[in-house]
Design a protein around this motif. Sequence first.
Motif, mmCIF file in Angstrom:
data_model
loop_
_atom_site.group_PDB
_atom_site.id
_atom_site.type_symbol
_atom_site.label_atom_id
_atom_site.label_comp_id
_atom_site.label_asym_id
_atom_site.label_seq_id
_atom_site.Cartn_x
_atom_site.Cartn_y
_atom_site.Cartn_z
ATOM 1 N N CYS A 100 0.833 -1.209 0.000
ATOM 2 C CA CYS A 100 0.000 0.000 0.000
ATOM 3 C C CYS A 100 0.867 1.260 0.000
ATOM 4 O O CYS A 100 1.560 1.539 0.977
ATOM 5 C CB CYS A 100 -0.913 -0.052 1.226
ATOM 6 S SG CYS A 100 -1.756 1.481 1.609
ATOM 7 N N SER A 114 -10.477 -0.328 3.664
ATOM 8 C CA SER A 114 -9.413 0.377 2.952
ATOM 9 C C SER A 114 -8.294 0.664 3.943
ATOM 10 O O SER A 114 -8.519 0.737 5.146
ATOM 11 C CB SER A 114 -9.933 1.670 2.316
ATOM 12 O OG SER A 114 -10.395 2.557 3.296
ATOM 13 N N THR A 117 -9.571 6.893 8.257
ATOM 14 C CA THR A 117 -9.071 6.177 7.093
ATOM 15 C C THR A 117 -8.280 7.139 6.228
ATOM 16 O O THR A 117 -8.653 8.291 6.069
ATOM 17 C CB THR A 117 -10.244 5.575 6.289
ATOM 18 O OG1 THR A 117 -10.979 4.720 7.160
ATOM 19 C CG2 THR A 117 -9.751 4.761 5.118
#
Length: 141
Positions: free
Chosen positions: A65, A107, A124
Amino acid sequence: MRVVCPHCFSVNNVPKKDSYKKANCGKCKQSLLNTAPLELNENNFDEVVANTDLPVIVDFWAPWCGPCQMMAPNFKAAAEHFPLKAVFSKVNTENEQNLGARFGIRSIPTLIIFKNGVEVDRATGALPKEQLIEFVSQYTN
């Protein structure tokens, strides 16, 4: 207050103060002032979250990520502002898929703050250091 040692994961009782010059684990004798984020997994997650009186900030992330990689240094730098005020930790959702599913992580990065073993807030997306400090400061006394 109860604090989990970042080195051996033993639970320690520490007097609550505004600041600390020194605080060592009763078992392994290493410093409880270490602010490096703890790596949590299914084996130690519940023990750390349930056995500390400090807010536990968990960064759910994955090695692939990009935003997670960008936020990692900010997360580590923010942790340095909270010795014995908050526990910063990380969960690699690639390796710990059950924990990701358990907390509904859709996420990443996702930050969850636990206090007294219960989720009290989440955010987030990658946050800058200053915003991380402000986010966590709401839950430290």
